[in-house]
Write an enzyme that holds these catalytic residues in place. Structure first.
Site, PDB file in Angstrom:
ATOM      1  N   ASP A  10     -10.455 -36.577 -22.298  1.00  0.00           N
ATOM      2  CA  ASP A  10     -10.946 -36.590 -23.676  1.00  0.00           C
ATOM      3  C   ASP A  10     -12.183 -35.698 -23.767  1.00  0.00           C
ATOM      4  O   ASP A  10     -13.210 -35.992 -23.167  1.00  0.00           O
ATOM      5  CB  ASP A  10     -11.278 -38.048 -24.058  1.00  0.00           C
ATOM      6  CG  ASP A  10     -11.678 -38.188 -25.516  1.00  0.00           C
ATOM      7  OD1 ASP A  10     -11.769 -37.154 -26.218  1.00  0.00           O
ATOM      8  OD2 ASP A  10     -11.920 -39.329 -25.944  1.00  0.00           O
ATOM      9  N   ASP A 106      -7.995 -32.732 -28.749  1.00  0.00           N
ATOM     10  CA  ASP A 106      -9.007 -32.885 -27.704  1.00  0.00           C
ATOM     11  C   ASP A 106      -8.656 -33.912 -26.640  1.00  0.00           C
ATOM     12  O   ASP A 106      -9.454 -34.203 -25.772  1.00  0.00           O
ATOM     13  CB  ASP A 106     -10.354 -33.251 -28.342  1.00  0.00           C
ATOM     14  CG  ASP A 106     -10.289 -34.583 -29.071  1.00  0.00           C
ATOM     15  OD1 ASP A 106      -9.198 -34.938 -29.562  1.00  0.00           O
ATOM     16  OD2 ASP A 106     -11.312 -35.272 -29.128  1.00  0.00           O
ATOM     17  N   GLU A 107      -7.462 -34.487 -26.708  1.00  0.00           N
ATOM     18  CA  GLU A 107      -7.093 -35.503 -25.720  1.00  0.00           C
ATOM     19  C   GLU A 107      -5.726 -35.194 -25.125  1.00  0.00           C
ATOM     20  O   GLU A 107      -4.850 -34.669 -25.802  1.00  0.00           O
ATOM     21  CB  GLU A 107      -7.032 -36.890 -26.374  1.00  0.00           C
ATOM     22  CG  GLU A 107      -8.349 -37.363 -26.945  1.00  0.00           C
ATOM     23  CD  GLU A 107      -8.245 -38.757 -27.555  1.00  0.00           C
ATOM     24  OE1 GLU A 107      -7.433 -39.565 -27.080  1.00  0.00           O
ATOM     25  OE2 GLU A 107      -8.989 -39.016 -28.517  1.00  0.00           O
TER      26      GLU A 107
END
Ligand SMILES: [Mg+2]
Length: 404
Positions: A10, A106-107
């Site tokens: 993350d 973003d993960e």
């Protein structure tokens, strides 16, 4: 069977961190990224840790945020830049395994079970990834290492920023049973309230609860959560190539109907928007573009599009934007036979934008309710009806038309 080794990576404060790469002078100031070109209408999409500690929240309106923190530095969002970094990071991840499942920009989850002989233990891989990302992009990442996806995600949330957390079969009870149940993926605000109502506050209490009670109180999801809390999530990491590619979501009225004024159109938009919002939510999407399709008596479709200042996903926002597009293009020369809304340029919601129709904590629901009240006042108490009711409404209109 050997245990799986799953990582969840993350990126920390993704949008804000990307913006700050080019503005090191702002490193020690509270910074928020907002979506709107015209800022007073904008909302906060992301913030750095300093702003977070001053109480700035994602999805706050810019004016609320400025009232709270007059020194707040506002930066415009640059989605192309985020995409660029998103890809760059993913390329690094693919060097460690080809089983990478993105979750928002973003993960990502990684299944590195097959990579340990080459790159070391899950924890060692996590540190290597973290270092590579920092060296090659300047961004920091939190990584969770575990034997299933749910705990890997919990691990990446456990310590931020720039950290690695291992949740193993040996330590998971001790590490997570004291956490509140809503720190686990799958327990949103609504579900958490239901759990609390039956006396479950922590993950330990959830794990110890009676599975049948959970099922009868919360349905299939309740039973799933019991499995999750006990470390029994078996869901596989699904690599990107296996995911369905959704480029747009649209809904239109299928029956022949005659809309004769703005009020008719607004009612129909409310119904269509609810359907679209539901599908956006199911897929964790926000939309950056909206198109209204109109078929009038000429029986040809006309479409009018608009690129949005802020990514949207709430039904009321979709309806409002559709109405504004409609108003600026349609001149009511003739009645409308059919009408539709499409949303496109979809982005995954993920952390910077986790606001949901039903689970907002910061007054969004109040505003929505107020708005619905206003609509009811203006157009009568049946102005807001579920999409399924629209069909019903349309059928009645049709019957009237046929009768008359
Ligand atoms: Mg993040």
């Amino acid at each position: 069977m050997t245990d799986r080794v799953i990582l969840h990576c993350d990126l920390n404060n993704f949008y804000a961190s990307v913006e700050l790469l080019e503005r090191p002078d702002l490193k020690n100031k509270p910074v928020a990224v907002c979506g709107s070109v015209e800022r007073r209408h904008g909302i906060v999409l992301a913030k750095n840790d300093i702003a977070k500690h001053l109480g700035i929240k994602t999805a706050q309106t810019v004016w609320q945020a400025q009232k709270l923190c007059p020194d707040l530095v506002l930066l415009d969002a640059h989605y192309e830049k985020y995409n660029h970094f998103s890809h760059k990071v993913r390329e690094i991840l693919y060097e460690f395994t080809d089983i990478v499942e993105p979750f928002g920009p973003d993960e990502s989850w990684l299944d590195v079970t097959g990579s340990t002989r080459l790159f070391g233990s899950g924890e060692e891989i996590a540190y290597k990834i973290k270092q590579r990302i920092k060296e090659e992009t300047g961004l920091t990442v939190s990584v969770g290492v575990s034997f299933n996806k749910i705990f890997a995600k919990l691990g990446s949330d456990y310590k931020k920023p720039d950290a690695v957390t291992v949740i193993s079969k040996e330590n998971f009870k001790e590490m997570i049973f004291g956490l509140s149940a809503d720190s686990m993926m799958g327990v949103g605000r609504h579900t958490y309230l239901k759990l609390q109502r039956i006396g479950i506050n922590t993950l330990g209490e959830l794990a110890a609860a009676d599975r049948r009670t959970l099922k009868s109180e919360l349905g299939v999801m309740g039973e799933k959560l019991w499995y999750y809390a006990n470390g029994l999530d078996m869901s596989p990491v699904v690599s990107q190539n296996d995911l369905p590619d959704i480029k747009s979501i649209s809904r239109s009225t299928t029956n022949k109907l005659d809309l004769i004024n703005n009020e008719d159109v607004w009612k129909t938009f409310i119904g269509l928007s609810e359907e679209i919002a539901r599908q956006l939510e199911e897929n964790d999407f926000y939309a950056l573009k909206l198109t209204v399709m109109v078929r009038d008596e000429s029986l040809s479709w006309e479409s009018y599009g608009k690129t949005l200042d802020n990514p949207i996903h709430l039904s009321i926002d979709i309806a409002r934007e559709a109405m504004s597009v409609f108003n600026s293009h349609y001149d009511w020369r003739t009645a409308i036979h059919s009408i539709g809304i499409a949303v496109s340029e979809l982005i995954l919601s993920s952390e910077p934008l986790q606001i949901s129709f039903y689970s907002s904590d910061d007054g969004e629901n109040d505003n929505l309710e107020k708005e619905c009240e206003n609509i009811r006042e203006r157009f009568g108490k049946n102005a807001i009806i579920k999409a399924s009711m629209i069909d019903f409404d349309i059928n009645i209109k049709q019957q009237k038309n046929f009768g008359g």
